[in-house]
Design a protein around this motif. Structure first.
Motif, PDB file in Angstrom:
ATOM      1  N   ASN A  53       1.023  -1.356   0.344  1.00  0.00           N
ATOM      2  CA  ASN A  53       0.282   0.024  -0.398  1.00  0.00           C
ATOM      3  C   ASN A  53       1.049   0.845   0.205  1.00  0.00           C
ATOM      4  O   ASN A  53       1.777   1.747   1.328  1.00  0.00           O
ATOM      5  N   SER A  55      -0.253   4.617  -0.619  1.00  0.00           N
ATOM      6  CA  SER A  55      -1.122   5.454  -0.284  1.00  0.00           C
ATOM      7  C   SER A  55      -0.580   6.479   0.353  1.00  0.00           C
ATOM      8  O   SER A  55      -1.289   8.117   0.465  1.00  0.00           O
ATOM      9  N   ASN A  56       0.234   6.375   1.507  1.00  0.00           N
ATOM     10  CA  ASN A  56       0.695   7.289   1.729  1.00  0.00           C
ATOM     11  C   ASN A  56       2.581   7.605   1.769  1.00  0.00           C
ATOM     12  O   ASN A  56       3.394   8.774   2.166  1.00  0.00           O
ATOM     13  N   GLU A  57       2.345   7.201   0.334  1.00  0.00           N
ATOM     14  CA  GLU A  57       3.830   7.869  -0.245  1.00  0.00           C
ATOM     15  C   GLU A  57       4.116   8.580  -1.527  1.00  0.00           C
ATOM     16  O   GLU A  57       2.679   8.273  -2.193  1.00  0.00           O
ATOM     17  N   GLU A 137      -0.034  -4.115   3.483  1.00  0.00           N
ATOM     18  CA  GLU A 137       0.610  -3.478   4.354  1.00  0.00           C
ATOM     19  C   GLU A 137       1.011  -2.117   3.653  1.00  0.00           C
ATOM     20  O   GLU A 137       1.482  -1.877   2.283  1.00  0.00           O
ATOM     21  N   CYS A 138       1.541  -1.207   4.457  1.00  0.00           N
ATOM     22  CA  CYS A 138       1.573  -0.044   4.427  1.00  0.00           C
ATOM     23  C   CYS A 138       3.027  -0.248   3.613  1.00  0.00           C
ATOM     24  O   CYS A 138       3.801  -0.736   4.628  1.00  0.00           O
ATOM     25  N   SER A 141       6.504   0.032   6.742  1.00  0.00           N
ATOM     26  CA  SER A 141       5.571  -0.654   7.200  1.00  0.00           C
ATOM     27  C   SER A 141       5.343  -2.354   7.987  1.00  0.00           C
ATOM     28  O   SER A 141       5.328  -3.145   6.763  1.00  0.00           O
ATOM     29  N   GLN A 144      -1.313  -2.436   8.554  1.00  0.00           N
ATOM     30  CA  GLN A 144      -2.057  -2.082   7.181  1.00  0.00           C
ATOM     31  C   GLN A 144      -1.751  -0.120   7.275  1.00  0.00           C
ATOM     32  O   GLN A 144      -1.289   0.474   8.564  1.00  0.00           O
ATOM     33  N   CYS A 145      -2.241   0.401   6.612  1.00  0.00           N
ATOM     34  CA  CYS A 145      -1.819   2.291   6.758  1.00  0.00           C
ATOM     35  C   CYS A 145      -3.466   2.731   7.213  1.00  0.00           C
ATOM     36  O   CYS A 145      -4.620   1.770   6.974  1.00  0.00           O
ATOM     37  N   ASN A 160      -7.149  -0.671   3.877  1.00  0.00           N
ATOM     38  CA  ASN A 160      -6.895   0.396   5.180  1.00  0.00           C
ATOM     39  C   ASN A 160      -7.262  -0.255   6.484  1.00  0.00           C
ATOM     40  O   ASN A 160      -7.691  -1.104   6.945  1.00  0.00           O
ATOM     41  N   TYR A 166     -10.839   8.854   9.324  1.00  0.00           N
ATOM     42  CA  TYR A 166     -10.787   9.165   8.348  1.00  0.00           C
ATOM     43  C   TYR A 166     -11.778   9.535   7.106  1.00  0.00           C
ATOM     44  O   TYR A 166     -11.294   9.676   6.748  1.00  0.00           O
TER      45      TYR A 166
END
Length: 176
Positions: A53, A55-57, A137-138, A141, A144-145, A160, A166
């Motif tokens: 995942n 999503s945060n990158e 996974e994130c 990490s 999970q994000c 997620n 959220y």
């Protein structure tokens, strides 16, 4: 001796039927299952879906890559395509066993993730014993994000971990 010329221990000089082993993969779920095998030789291979995942990158222009001991740690040889919801995934056929691996945000080793103590020497670890899918996974990490995990909301992402804080926009049937 064994008189069956297709057996692994065929002996053309044999005078009795004897024991005739047929080595191969005996797991019917494996990609290389051999119905005639009567001795499991440890050669079974399985489909493994690797997910990450992002999503945060901010994903690198070179894309996301997978590296590991199953491909000699080459950082650029195995691109991981985008699948949706911020997740990138690729399917590989691997022989049963333990593997270390890492995702790379780009195509050089210096862009490799490190998952710290939850892996081995910063790498992820997987035991392949059947067809399997990693959980997505994130990046960097073993968790999970964080994000909306409630399908009733527009911000929903099935990869997620939590919904609290959220999820903002409640979806109405047929509307977002």
């Amino acid at each position: 001796g064994c008189q069956d010329d297709s057996a692994d221990n065929y002996d053309e000089m044999a005078t009795d039927e004897g024991d005739c082993p047929f080595n191969g993969c005996m797991d019917a779920e494996a990609q290389n299952y051999e119905a005639g095998a009567n001795v499991d030789d440890g050669s079974c291979t399985y489909l493994v879906t690797f997910r990450i995942n992002m999503s945060n990158e901010s994903v690198s222009a070179e894309g996301v890559h997978l590296t590991g001991d199953f491909q000699d740690w080459d950082p650029s040889s195995l691109p991981v395509p985008y699948a949706g919801y911020g997740v990138h995934q690729v399917v590989l056929q691997l022989q049963q066993g333990d593997y270390e691996y890492a995702f790379i945000n780009g195509n050089t080793s210096d862009a490799s993730e490190s998952v710290g103590d939850c892996g081995m020497d910063g790498n992820r670890v997987i035991n392949v014993s059947g067809n399997m899918v990693t959980s997505g996974e994130c990046f960097n990490s073993c968790d999970q994000c964080a994000g909306c995990a409630d399908p009733a909301y527009a911000e929903y992402n099935p990869f997620n971990a939590s919904a609290e804080g959220y999820c903002m926009t409640l979806s109405v049937e047929g509307c977002v």
